[in-house]
Design a protein around this motif. Structure first.
Motif, PDB file in Angstrom:
ATOM      1  N   GLY A 127      46.842  39.951  75.316  1.00  0.00           N
ATOM      2  CA  GLY A 127      45.585  39.396  74.825  1.00  0.00           C
ATOM      3  C   GLY A 127      45.642  37.886  74.693  1.00  0.00           C
ATOM      4  O   GLY A 127      46.710  37.285  74.613  1.00  0.00           O
ATOM      5  N   THR A 143      44.146  46.202  70.423  1.00  0.00           N
ATOM      6  CA  THR A 143      43.942  45.766  71.810  1.00  0.00           C
ATOM      7  C   THR A 143      44.502  46.776  72.797  1.00  0.00           C
ATOM      8  O   THR A 143      43.869  47.100  73.812  1.00  0.00           O
ATOM      9  CB  THR A 143      44.590  44.388  72.038  1.00  0.00           C
ATOM     10  N   SER A 145      42.552  50.406  72.548  1.00  0.00           N
ATOM     11  CA  SER A 145      41.096  50.417  72.635  1.00  0.00           C
ATOM     12  C   SER A 145      40.708  51.005  73.986  1.00  0.00           C
ATOM     13  O   SER A 145      40.670  50.315  75.000  1.00  0.00           O
ATOM     14  CB  SER A 145      40.546  48.991  72.490  1.00  0.00           C
ATOM     15  N   CYS A 146      40.437  52.291  74.014  1.00  0.00           N
ATOM     16  CA  CYS A 146      40.067  52.977  75.253  1.00  0.00           C
ATOM     17  C   CYS A 146      38.963  53.985  74.975  1.00  0.00           C
ATOM     18  O   CYS A 146      39.160  55.203  75.124  1.00  0.00           O
ATOM     19  CB  CYS A 146      41.289  53.663  75.864  1.00  0.00           C
ATOM     20  N   THR A 194      37.210  42.802  70.156  1.00  0.00           N
ATOM     21  CA  THR A 194      36.100  43.492  70.813  1.00  0.00           C
ATOM     22  C   THR A 194      35.350  42.535  71.735  1.00  0.00           C
ATOM     23  O   THR A 194      34.962  42.901  72.852  1.00  0.00           O
ATOM     24  CB  THR A 194      35.124  44.078  69.773  1.00  0.00           C
ATOM     25  N   LYS A 249      37.370  41.961  74.893  1.00  0.00           N
ATOM     26  CA  LYS A 249      37.227  43.107  75.797  1.00  0.00           C
ATOM     27  C   LYS A 249      35.877  43.046  76.506  1.00  0.00           C
ATOM     28  O   LYS A 249      35.773  43.282  77.715  1.00  0.00           O
ATOM     29  CB  LYS A 249      37.350  44.410  75.006  1.00  0.00           C
ATOM     30  N   LYS A 257      35.277  40.614  79.585  1.00  0.00           N
ATOM     31  CA  LYS A 257      35.784  41.012  80.902  1.00  0.00           C
ATOM     32  C   LYS A 257      34.725  41.709  81.738  1.00  0.00           C
ATOM     33  O   LYS A 257      34.876  41.863  82.946  1.00  0.00           O
ATOM     34  CB  LYS A 257      37.005  41.924  80.739  1.00  0.00           C
TER      35      LYS A 257
END
Length: 474
Positions: free
Chosen positions: A117, A165, A168-169, A449, A452, A455
Motif C-alpha cells: 500500500g 488492505t 479487503s476482498c 478504502t 482501493k 485503482k
C-alpha cells in the motif's frame, strides 16, 4: 445475492448465502450500533465486551474478507461506560479468544500476494519518529511513560492498515465505498444517542460532565465531526434523503451537548462548504429541493432570531460567545512549553513520555494521553516531543494521505477529503492525531478504502493533482 462462496471456510452454499446476505446487508451495522448503545445506556460494559469479542471471533473465522468484521473495532469502545471491567479476569479470556481467532484467520486465509500500500512507508517513518522521540534528551528516564501511545499511533496503525488492505476482498457486486461511509453514518447516529444519554446521566449525577466512560467528550465530538460529510454524501445521492437529514441534525445536536466549542464552531463553519460542494456534485432534482429547503431554513432561522431578540439581549449573548473564543484553556502555556522543549532538543524533542503536572489546566480538562502530556495541537505536540525529525516524518505522512484523497474528483473522494480535513483542522488545537480509538481507526479505514477505489478508472483527478493545472473563470 453476494457471491463470497469461495472466500469462506463454510462449504454449505445455503448457509454461507444466508450469512453473507446478513453480514453484508445494511441492517447488520444498525443492529451492532443498537446493541452498542444499549450496553452503554445500561452500563454493562462486560456484556458489551463479550458480545463484541464473540462476534469478532465468528466473523474472523467465517469470512476471508474483513467487511463483516469492520464495524466491530469501530464501535466496541463506545459500548464501555467505564473501564472497571478490566479488573475481571474473564475479560482476558474473551480477549484471548479474539487473538486466537485472528491467528486462525491468517492460517485459514493465507495472504497469497502481499500488498504494502501507498501508506506503508509513511507510517513506518512516522513510527520511527514516535519511537525516536526524546533521544539524547534529559527526559529519557520517562521515555517508557509514552511508549504505549507511540506504539498505538504508529505500529498499531501500521498493522490496521496492512491487515485491512490485504484482506479487503468484498464481493464484486458489493459497493464497498458507500459501505464505509454508511458505517460512519451509523456510528454518527449511535454516538449522538450516546451523547444525549451521557448528558442525561450527567444531569442526574450518574456520570461526570466531561467523561463519557470510554473517553473524553472531545474525542466523541471529533468522531461526530468526521461523520458529518457522510450524511451530506447520502443526502446528495439519495432521493429519500430525509432519514439522513435527521441523522445530520442529531449529530449537530450531540456536538452542541458535547460542550466542545471548537468542534461546534468548526461544524457550523463548514456548513456553507458542505452546502456548496453538495450542490455542485448532486443532480438537478436535488438542487431544486435544496434551494427550497435552504429558503425555508433561512426564513425560519430569521424568525427565531427576531422572536428571541424581543425577550433577550442578543448583544450580551454575542459577547458571551466571543469571550469563550478568547479563552484558550491554557493552550498558550502548552504551546510555549513545546517551543521551549523544541529549542532545547530540536532534533528528537523531549519524548512522548514528557510530563509537567503544572500545565494541567483543571480537573475538567483531560490533558493526558495514556501517560504523557498532550500539547493540544498536532503541530506543537510533534515539535515538542519529536523535534525536526518527527516534523519531517509527519509532513511526508500528510502529503501521502492527501495524495491518496486528491487522486480523483469523485463524490466519494470529496466526502473523504472533507471528513479527513475537518478533523485535521480541529487537531491543530487538540490531540486527535494521537488518538487511535476511534479517530485514527476511522481515518485509516477511510484512506485504505479510498486507495482501493482510486485503482478503479471512473473519474478524472482533482485539479490539485493535475499537471496541466489551469484557472477557469466561474
Amino acid at each position: 445475492m453476494f457471491k463470497t462462496f469461495d472466500k469462506s471456510i463454510i462449504n454449505n452454499q445455503r448457509i454461507i448465502s444466508l450469512l453473507t446476505d446478513f453480514f453484508y446487508g445494511k441492517y447488520y451495522p444498525v443492529y451492532v450500533a443498537m446493541f452498542t448503545a444499549f450496553f452503554y445506556a445500561a452500563q454493562i460494559p462486560l456484556a458489551g465486551l463479550i458480545f463484541f469479542t464473540l462476534l469478532a471471533s465468528a466473523t474472523l473465522l467465517i469470512f476471508r474478507d474483513l467487511t463483516p468484521f469492520m464495524p466491530l473495532p469501530m464501535m466496541i469502545l463506545m459500548s464501555l461506560s467505564n473501564f472497571t471491567l478490566f479488573s475481571n479476569p474473564i475479560v482476558f479470556v474473551f480477549i484471548g479468544l479474539v487473538v486466537v481467532s485472528l491467528i486462525a484467520h491468517f492460517i485459514l486465509y493465507p495472504i497469497k500476494k502481499f500488498v504494502f500500500g501507498k501508506l506503508f512507508v509513511p507510517i513506518c517513518l512516522v513510527s520511527s519518529a514516535l519511537l525516536c522521540g526524546g533521544l539524547f534528551s534529559e527526559y529519557m528516564n520517562v521515555y517508557f511513560n509514552g511508549i504505549t501511545s507511540a506504539l498505538s499511533v504508529g505500529p498499531a496503525v501500521l498493522f490496521i492498515y496492512i491487515f485491512f488492505t490485504n484482506y479487503s476482498c468484498p464481493p464484486e457486486n458489493f459497493n464497498y465505498k458507500e459501505h464505509i461511509l454508511y458505517l460512519l453514518l451509523v456510528v454518527g447516529a449511535m454516538l449522538s444517542v450516546e451523547m444525549l444519554i451521557h448528558e442525561y446521566y450527567n444531569f442526574i449525577g450518574i456520570m461526570y460532565k466531561f467523561d463519557m466512560g470510554f473517553g473524553n467528550i472531545n474525542i466523541t465530538a471529533t468522531a461526530l465531526l468526521m461523520t458529518i460529510p457522510t450524511c451530506w454524501y447520502f443526502i446528495c445521492t439519495r432521493k429519500e434523503f430525509i432519514p439522513y437529514a435527521v441523522v445530520l441534525f442529531l449529530i449537530y445536536l450531540a456536538i452542541f451537548f458535547s460542550h466542545s466549542d471548537g468542534v461546534l464552531a468548526l461544524a457550523v463553519a463548514f456548513i456553507p462548504v458542505l452546502a456548496v460542494l453538495g450542490y455542485k456534485k448532486t443532480d438537478e432534482w436535488h438542487r431544486k429541493i435544496f434551494i427550497k429547503i435552504a429558503l425555508v431554513i433561512c426564513f425560519f432561522a430569521l424568525a427565531v432570531v427576531l422572536i428571541y431578540s424581543i425577550n433577550h439581549n442578543l448583544e450580551a449573548i454575542i459577547l458571551k460567545y466571543l469571550n469563550k473564543v478568547k479563552t484558550d484553556n491554557n493552550r498558550t502555556a502548552l504551546y510555549k512549553r513545546a517551543l521551549e522543549l523544541f529549542s532545547k532538543y530540536p532534533v528528537f524533542g523531549a519524548s512522548l513520555g514528557y510530563m509537567d503536572a503544572s500545565l494541567i489546566n483543571s480537573p475538567d480538562v483531560e490533558t493526558f494521553i495514556v501517560y504523557m502530556l498532550s500539547f493540544h495541537s498536532t503541530f506543537f505536540h510533534i515539535l515538542g516531543t519529536m523535534g525536526l525529525f518527527g516534523l519531517a516524518m509527519y509532513i511526508i505522512y500528510y502529503i501521502a494521505r492527501y495524495k491518496i484523497i486528491l487522486h480523483k474528483n469523485s463524490m466519494f473522494n470529496v466526502t473523504v477529503f472533507l471528513s479527513f480535513t475537518m478533523y485535521q483542522i480541529y487537531g491543530m488545537i487538540s490531540h486527535e492525531e494521537f488518538q487511535l480509538m476511534p479517530i485514527l481507526l476511522f481515518s485509516t479505514l477511510l484512506l485504505l478504502t479510498t486507495e482501493k477505489s482510486n485503482k478503479e478508472k471512473d473519474n478524472e483527478p482533482l485539479p490539485l493533482t493535475k499537471k496541466d493545472f489551469k484557472y477557469k473563470a466561474f
